[in-house]
Write an enzyme that holds these catalytic residues in place. Structure first.
Site, mmCIF file in Angstrom:
data_model
loop_
_atom_site.group_PDB
_atom_site.id
_atom_site.type_symbol
_atom_site.label_atom_id
_atom_site.label_comp_id
_atom_site.label_asym_id
_atom_site.label_seq_id
_atom_site.Cartn_x
_atom_site.Cartn_y
_atom_site.Cartn_z
ATOM 1 N N LYS A 31 -44.086 52.065 9.989
ATOM 2 C CA LYS A 31 -43.127 51.561 10.984
ATOM 3 C C LYS A 31 -41.712 52.107 10.705
ATOM 4 C CE LYS A 31 -46.339 49.500 13.171
ATOM 5 N NZ LYS A 31 -46.803 48.164 13.453
HETATM 6 C C1 LIG Z 1 -47.992 47.299 13.765
HETATM 7 C C2 LIG Z 1 -48.058 46.339 14.900
HETATM 8 C C3 LIG Z 1 -48.377 44.983 14.721
HETATM 9 C C4 LIG Z 1 -48.911 44.415 13.450
HETATM 10 O O1 LIG Z 1 -48.192 44.597 12.318
HETATM 11 P P1 LIG Z 1 -48.888 44.597 10.873
HETATM 12 O O2 LIG Z 1 -47.725 44.524 9.972
HETATM 13 O O3 LIG Z 1 -49.681 45.840 10.757
HETATM 14 O O4 LIG Z 1 -49.731 43.355 10.800
HETATM 15 C C5 LIG Z 1 -48.293 44.142 15.817
HETATM 16 N N1 LIG Z 1 -47.966 44.587 17.027
HETATM 17 C C6 LIG Z 1 -47.687 45.879 17.261
HETATM 18 C C7 LIG Z 1 -47.308 46.295 18.635
HETATM 19 C C8 LIG Z 1 -47.747 46.797 16.206
HETATM 20 O O5 LIG Z 1 -47.509 48.100 16.453
#
Ligand SMILES: *Cc1c(COP(=O)(O)O)cnc(C)c1O
Length: 395
Positions: free
Chosen positions: A205
């Site tokens: 991210k």
């Molecule tokens: C990455 C993501 C999540 C979940 O996050 P994690 O930290 O992997 O649990 C939720 N919603 C969206 C749109 C994402 O891209």
């Protein structure tokens, strides 16, 4: 002949990963840990504070709240549980319905399902690919509790329209901002645009801690509820007294230490991603048969992923293109499958059609997008991509 074989061998070697997988030269995503991450993690180790009790948890929460321009930030284990905590704190339970875009990462809908509630899917808007706010009202029933707006790939959803709908029907508006750290909607940061927002800090991210998440809100009562639920439901004034059933969803000190160092350099991370996207736009602006996610005049796209769509009529399949690019050392990723097509949600979608999301999912791929890519990397990706496309009408 010999040279061709040599080249092949060399390529094979470069791509042979330790786990027999294909190891790309240019990954689609990677964190950049170039600030004080190492120093802060070493401090956790030296001080012995490695669980959720350490000082970096609070420091990261305070820094992230300031970054988003909100009063409260409550850290947690990952983005999925951030969504779950927010939904439980908002009172979502069995029998409720929550409106979500069909084109998103599966966690958006899974968090709703964990509450015993049902996600109700909405198709995408063709330009920004976010949930089509004009289609939301028709999906509201007496069981609808709220709307989750996902800022897909970093482009903010049409929040004013969604807020108006939410107000008219007494619904909550939750931002799934997992892909949108630093994105702006009419000058305001993602995370400050709804009643509450959930972020992810997974390794790929925009701000990364490995695994990690955050619930952010201006609502004091909601923030307290999220804190209570995150720590097993233990009364903050009375140890081992549990007025509710909570969860152990706390963030540890080490990822929080990484997170603090990342937020300290958030502006750098955000501007580097914009440079990456702007370079792609230059390289691909006259590429035949391609289009990309629009950036609305009221938006600043955070570019978690720079994603392109192959025009309908070209004879190259998306999957074949991705495979060819991988051979050339460029890792890409397909656009998410719309959730209504996945086995757990197929039935709930009741055979409805979501043509925009389906088209994007079939023909979309994300190019390498992360802060550490050099101009040479980007040029390489752009050139390889153009070579793989059929020659356009004008060239
Ligand atoms: C990455 C993501 C999540 C979940 O996050 P994690 O930290 O992997 O649990 C939720 N919603 C969206 C749109 C994402 O891209």
């Amino acid at each position: 002949m010999a040279t061709e074989l040599e080249t092949k061998d060399e390529t094979a070697q470069m791509h042979a990963g330790p786990d027999a997988g294909v190891k790309p030269l240019i990954p689609v995503a990677a964190p950049v840990l170039a600030g004080r991450e190492k120093e802060y993690v070493a401090d956790c180790m030296e001080s012995g504070w490695i669980s959720s009790g350490g000082k970096y948890v609070e420091l990261f929460e305070a820094a992230f709240a300031e970054f988003c321009g909100v009063r409260h930030a409550v850290s947690c284990y990952n983005g999925t549980v951030a969504l779950h905590l927010a939904l439980v704190a908002l009172g979502v339970g069995p029998g409720d319905e929550v409106i979500v875009p069909t084109l998103t990462f599966v966690a958006t809908a899974n968090a709703v399902t964990y509450c015993g509630a049902r996600p109700i899917f909405v198709d995408s808007e063709p330009e920004t690919w976010n949930l089509d706010s004009a289609q939301v009202e028709a999906k509201i029933t007496p069981r609808t509790k709220g709307i989750i707006a996902v800022h897909l790939y970093g482009h903010p959803a049409e929040m004013d329209t969604l807020r108006a709908v939410a107000l008219r029907h007494g619904l909550f508006l939750l931002e799934d901002a997992a892909e949108a750290h630093g994105a702006l909607y009419k000058g305001r940061r993602a995370g400050s645009l709804g009643d509450v927002a959930a972020f992810s800090f997974y390794g790929n991210k925009i701000i990364a801690t490995g695994e990690g998440g955050m619930v952010v809100t201006d609502d004091d009562a909601l923030a307290s509820r999220v804190r209570l639920l995150r720590g097993q439901g233990m009364d903050p004034q009375r140890r081992y007294w549990f007025p509710v059933i909570g969860y152990n969803y706390r963030m540890m000190n080490i990822p929080a230490a990484i997170g603090l160092a990342q937020v300290e350099r958030a502006d750098w991370h955000i501007s580097r991603r914009r440079e990456v996207a702007e370079t792609y736009l230059l390289l691909l602006r006259d590429a035949p048969s391609l289009r990309w996610q629009a950036e609305r005049e009221w938006a600043r796209h955070a570019y978690w992923m720079f994603t392109v769509i192959l025009e309908e009529e070209i004879p190259v399949s998306r999957d074949a293109l991705m495979a060819r690019l991988l051979e050339l050392g460029v890792e890409t990723r397909p656009v998410f499958y719309p959730l209504h097509q996945l086995p757990p949600y197929r039935e709930a979608a009741r055979g409805e059609e979501f043509p925009v999301a389906e088209g994007l999912a079939r023909r979309g791929l994300s190019l390498p997008t992360w802060a550490g890519l050099s101009t040479n990397d980007l040029r390489y990706v752009g050139e390889r991509l153009r070579e793989c496309l059929p020659v356009g009408r004008e060239s």
